[in-house]
Design a protein around this motif. Structure first.
Motif, PDB file in Angstrom:
ATOM      1  N   ALA A   1      -4.162  -0.391   7.530  1.00 40.04           N
ATOM      2  CA  ALA A   1      -5.311  -0.677   6.863  1.00 40.04           C
ATOM      3  C   ALA A   1      -6.382   0.722   6.789  1.00 40.04           C
ATOM      4  O   ALA A   1      -6.801   0.960   5.759  1.00 40.04           O
ATOM      5  CB  ALA A   1      -6.055  -1.888   7.525  1.00 40.04           C
ATOM      6  N   ALA A   2      -6.385   1.180   7.852  1.00 41.45           N
ATOM      7  CA  ALA A   2      -7.034   2.634   7.790  1.00 41.45           C
ATOM      8  C   ALA A   2      -6.576   3.399   6.848  1.00 41.45           C
ATOM      9  O   ALA A   2      -7.309   4.185   6.184  1.00 41.45           O
ATOM     10  CB  ALA A   2      -7.267   2.976   9.298  1.00 41.45           C
TER      11      ALA A   2
ATOM     12  N   GLY B   1       0.742  -1.375  -0.199  1.00 39.64           N
ATOM     13  CA  GLY B   1       0.005   0.059   0.108  1.00 39.64           C
ATOM     14  C   GLY B   1       0.844   1.311  -0.016  1.00 39.64           C
ATOM     15  O   GLY B   1       0.284   2.249  -0.023  1.00 39.64           O
TER      16      GLY B   1
ATOM     17  N   GLN C   1      -3.599  -2.244  12.031  1.00 41.95           N
ATOM     18  CA  GLN C   1      -4.880  -1.414  11.940  1.00 41.95           C
ATOM     19  C   GLN C   1      -4.715  -0.089  11.322  1.00 41.95           C
ATOM     20  O   GLN C   1      -5.381   0.296  10.595  1.00 41.95           O
ATOM     21  CB  GLN C   1      -5.396  -1.256  13.230  1.00 41.95           C
TER      22      GLN C   1
ATOM     23  N   THR D   1      -4.603   3.090   4.191  1.00 40.01           N
ATOM     24  CA  THR D   1      -5.054   2.583   2.947  1.00 40.01           C
ATOM     25  C   THR D   1      -6.458   2.877   2.459  1.00 40.01           C
ATOM     26  O   THR D   1      -6.627   3.347   1.346  1.00 40.01           O
ATOM     27  CB  THR D   1      -4.457   1.220   2.874  1.00 40.01           C
ATOM     28  N   ASP D   2      -7.387   2.540   3.415  1.00 43.21           N
ATOM     29  CA  ASP D   2      -8.802   2.692   2.903  1.00 43.21           C
ATOM     30  C   ASP D   2      -9.136   4.489   2.636  1.00 43.21           C
ATOM     31  O   ASP D   2      -9.796   4.650   1.685  1.00 43.21           O
ATOM     32  CB  ASP D   2      -9.542   2.304   4.192  1.00 43.21           C
ATOM     33  N   THR D   3      -8.479   5.073   3.611  1.00 42.68           N
ATOM     34  CA  THR D   3      -8.745   6.453   3.538  1.00 42.68           C
ATOM     35  C   THR D   3      -8.344   6.903   2.240  1.00 42.68           C
ATOM     36  O   THR D   3      -8.804   7.848   1.465  1.00 42.68           O
ATOM     37  CB  THR D   3      -8.274   7.144   4.540  1.00 42.68           C
ATOM     38  N   TRP D   4      -6.904   6.497   1.842  1.00 40.18           N
ATOM     39  CA  TRP D   4      -6.354   6.954   0.711  1.00 40.18           C
ATOM     40  C   TRP D   4      -7.179   6.847  -0.348  1.00 40.18           C
ATOM     41  O   TRP D   4      -7.402   7.478  -1.588  1.00 40.18           O
ATOM     42  CB  TRP D   4      -5.021   6.498   0.639  1.00 40.18           C
ATOM     43  N   ARG D   5      -7.928   5.352  -0.636  1.00 35.97           N
ATOM     44  CA  ARG D   5      -8.600   4.953  -1.566  1.00 35.97           C
ATOM     45  C   ARG D   5     -10.082   5.476  -1.710  1.00 35.97           C
ATOM     46  O   ARG D   5     -10.652   5.557  -2.806  1.00 35.97           O
ATOM     47  CB  ARG D   5      -8.528   3.340  -1.998  1.00 35.97           C
ATOM     48  N   THR D   6     -10.495   5.706  -0.651  1.00 33.98           N
ATOM     49  CA  THR D   6     -12.164   6.060  -0.692  1.00 33.98           C
ATOM     50  C   THR D   6     -12.546   7.454  -0.267  1.00 33.98           C
ATOM     51  O   THR D   6     -13.666   7.755  -0.592  1.00 33.98           O
ATOM     52  CB  THR D   6     -12.629   4.988   0.295  1.00 33.98           C
ATOM     53  N   ARG D   7     -11.398   8.211   0.472  1.00 32.49           N
ATOM     54  CA  ARG D   7     -11.796   9.421   0.859  1.00 32.49           C
ATOM     55  C   ARG D   7     -10.648  10.474   0.274  1.00 32.49           C
ATOM     56  O   ARG D   7      -9.967  11.138   1.284  1.00 32.49           O
ATOM     57  CB  ARG D   7     -11.847   9.480   2.324  1.00 32.49           C
ATOM     58  N   ARG D   8     -10.120  10.432  -0.731  1.00 35.02           N
ATOM     59  CA  ARG D   8      -8.843  11.103  -1.172  1.00 35.02           C
ATOM     60  C   ARG D   8      -8.928  12.760  -1.021  1.00 35.02           C
ATOM     61  O   ARG D   8      -8.171  13.517  -0.660  1.00 35.02           O
ATOM     62  CB  ARG D   8      -8.863  10.816  -2.623  1.00 35.02           C
TER      63      ARG D   8
END
Length: 664
Positions: free
Chosen positions: A136-137, A76, A133, A139-146
């Motif tokens: 993962a958080a 990531g 954790q 990575t998710d934020t980068w992909r979904t809340r740029r």
């Protein structure tokens, strides 16, 4: 685009090399690494630490050596490792971000950045589970809340740029009253019972207040409370566990308020700064504890940190992964090494108890008072040191940092005078020559080297200033070095100076970072700005003509810009105060017309001169301070000046001491 493999094996930093076998695909901070993050459209995971850092090792063992964690990092992120000692500019930028976001800083520092280097989340040490954790958080934020990431990074960047504006330039010239005010503010925070300075009498940890002690020693026209404060703190540290009672040298800090239990890493910069303090205290007082600790600390620097004629950065806090393993003893271990009688005696002398002062019933060695049997003490101490050397030893960071070697050269040269140890001057001269020959490349200074190979990182302001002061100190004792010192100061003035006496920590032609660092506050080491003020002040009296005017004017403007620090933040301006104490007295200049190889008067001048004074000796016209100044009636003559006001020459040690009485 697949992530690059681990690239740290080719680094010139022992800290980076410690991570060369990690399954993490670590890279160094390069344009190529940032470009890879942009090409892969992933964040940068920036990890900053240093070789002697205990918690850096813990996070490495828990996370960076773990295949599961490494897979998440590699998948990531572009993972970048930085040695804070090799790249203090990067450390400064992202430490400010970490403190701004979390309210505290420290190492290891863990920052998540956009591909162009803007931070959006920062922290320090994370346990493995928490770190997974977090990965993962993020990575998710980068992909979904740029959009949220970009907004956060823009806000943090704007805040950092606002912070970088720092203190305003200009200001009134430093006056004695301002120094008195700053000294009073420092003394008000003294922990009288235990030594050191705190705002809460239970506060810990405690770091050696080197610059503050040097400043108080230079407060030489008021010899009462400031000197007593120095004696209390310097004695408490020298008798505590923060000082290595067997081999000399100081640990980085004490975890408690009484200097008992150290964080065991030993840094070159701490020991260089403290050597200067103890050597100056020994000159002021002839205190036997001061002389012994100065001599042992000098020995630790030369013997314990010597590498290729220069000095290594640090000794680790850990040995075999255990903090303090090398240093602590139990009563039974003393018995095993020394036998019954000597073991019991050593336990009393070194305050080793059954309960222990450290972990698992072990004690850090202290020396609450001098033993009544010095010969027995020397024998016991030698036996304990030999036993300790048979234990696992802490790792050593052999990286040679320009600024810290400059601090060491200055301290060793001054200690050679205070202790009448010419071999320390030889070590200082050898180090200066080696650093100059290796770290100056194509006319510009580099930050660090390893194993005789100079690194690519450009020197920062503190490197130029600390080395210039070191060379000016050597010039006063040995001659030479003036051209090299003034070259460094001219580079500093051309590439680091800002407007109205302000200074940047990086050169105007260095790598452009998100923010150009410019921190004027003194910390564990003096700020680059306060160091350059010292070098300029010295140089202004050691050269002549237009160069002298240029340096003197720059020194005055630099100190004037720092008056808010002395007025409101004296505890964060220890080295500023030391330089200001010298400046408001001229600084004091003593020029001795003599044969410098054999002059009792010159030797006395060097012993009697307070910290920050300029002392030169030689024939008439051999230096700027000896222009048209000759021996008097065939006798060596000392010319004592404060600023542009000079006394009549004196020809005896007694008359020189009387002339300096107000300043000793």
């Amino acid at each position: 685009m697949s992530p690059a493999a681990n690239q740290l094996a080719r680094a010139t930093s022992p800290y980076l090399r410690q991570h060369a076998d990690n399954p993490v695909h670590w890279q160094m901070w390069t344009a190529e690494a940032l470009a890879e993050a942009a090409a892969r459209d992933v964040p940068i995971l920036l990890s900053i630490g240093y070789a002697a850092c205990h918690w850096c090792h813990v996070m490495a063992h828990e996370s960076f050596e773990d295949e599961q964690v490494a897979a998440a990092m590699n998948d990531g992120f572009v993972c970048i490792k930085v040695d804070r000692e090799e790249r203090p500019d990067l450390d400064a930028v992202y430490m400010n971000a970490t403190v701004a976001l979390t309210g505290q800083g420290g190492w290891p520092m863990t920052c998540f950045l956009t591909p162009d280097g803007r931070p959006f989340f920062c922290g320090t040490y994370f346990p493995k589970a928490t770190f997974l954790q977090l990965l993962a958080a993020v990575t998710d934020t980068w992909r979904t809340r740029r959009a949220d990431v970009e907004e956060t990074s823009d806000r943090i960047t704007d805040e950092l740029r606002s912070m970088a504006a720092g203190l305003p330039g200009g200001g009134p010239a430093v006056q004695p009253a301002l120094c008195d005010h700053a000294v009073a503010a420092v003394l008000a925070d003294e922990d009288v019972a235990r030594g050191g300075f705190v705002t809460n009498q239970a506060a810990a940890p405690k770091f050696p207040p080197s610059a503050l002690l040097e400043a108080l020693l230079r407060n030489h026209e008021r010899t009462g409370e400031p000197l007593e404060t120095v004696e209390r703190t310097a004695t408490a540290m020298a008798r505590g566990g923060i000082y290595d009672q067997l081999a000399g040298g100081f640990a980085r800090y004490s975890v408690d308020a009484s200097w008992v239990v150290p964080h065991f890493e030993k840094m070159l910069y701490d020991n260089a700064l403290l050597l200067r303090v103890y050597a100056h205290w020994a000159r002021r007082s002839a205190n036997p504890l001061a002389r012994r600790v100065a001599a042992e600390t000098a020995g630790f620097i030369v013997d314990g940190l010597g590498v290729d004629g220069m000095f290594a950065s640090s000794l680790d806090a850990d040995a075999d992964g255990v903090e303090g393993l090398t240093y602590v003893f139990t009563p039974s271990e003393l018995h095993d090494v020394l036998g019954g009688d000597d073991g019991r005696w050593a336990a009393e002398v070194f305050a080793v108890t059954e309960q222990g002062t450290f972990e698992h019933g072990a004690s850090v060695l202290q020396l609450p008072r001098d033993p009544d049997d010095p010969q027995r003490f020397d024998r016991v101490r030698a036996a304990l040191l030999a036993a300790r050397l048979a234990r696992p030893q802490p790792g050593r960071d052999d990286k040679v940092v320009t600024a810290w070697n400059g601090l060491a050269v200055t301290a060793l040269a001054e200690a050679s005078v205070a202790l009448n140890r010419p071999e320390l001057l030889d070590a200082a001269t050898q180090c200066a020559r080696a650093v100059w020959n290796l770290h100056v490349v194509d006319g510009r200074l580099r930050r660090a080297s390893l194993g005789g190979v100079v690194g690519d990182s450009a020197a920062i302001l503190e490197d130029h200033a600390a080395l210039a002061t070191a060379l000016l100190t050597l010039h006063q004792l040995t001659g030479g070095w003036l051209d090299e010192a003034t070259l460094l100061l001219d580079i500093a003035l051309d590439h680091f100076a800002g407007a109205d006496g302000r200074w940047f920590d990086t050169a105007d032609d260095a790598e452009a970072l998100m923010v150009r660092p410019a921190d004027p506050l003194d910390g564990a080491t003096p700020s680059g700005a306060s160091l350059v003020a010292e070098a300029l002040l010295l140089a202004g009296h050691l050269v002549d003509g237009a160069r002298a005017d240029r340096y003197a004017e720059a020194a005055g403007a630099t100190l004037a810009a720092a008056t808010p620090i002395l007025a409101r933040l004296a505890r964060l301006g220890g080295h500023w105060l030391a330089v200001a104490e010298a400046a408001v007295r001229g600084p004091l200049q003593i020029a001795v017309a003599c044969d410098p190889a054999r002059s009792e008067l010159l030797d006395a001048a060097r012993q009697l001169a307070p910290g920050g004074a300029v002392v030169v000796g030689g024939p008439v016209n051999s230096s700027a301070l000896l222009a048209d100044r000759d021996r008097v009636g065939g006798a060596d003559a000392a010319y004592v000046c404060r600023g542009r006001t000079c006394d009549l020459p004196v020809t005896t040690v007694e008359d020189l001491a009387a002339a300096l009485g107000a300043s000793v």
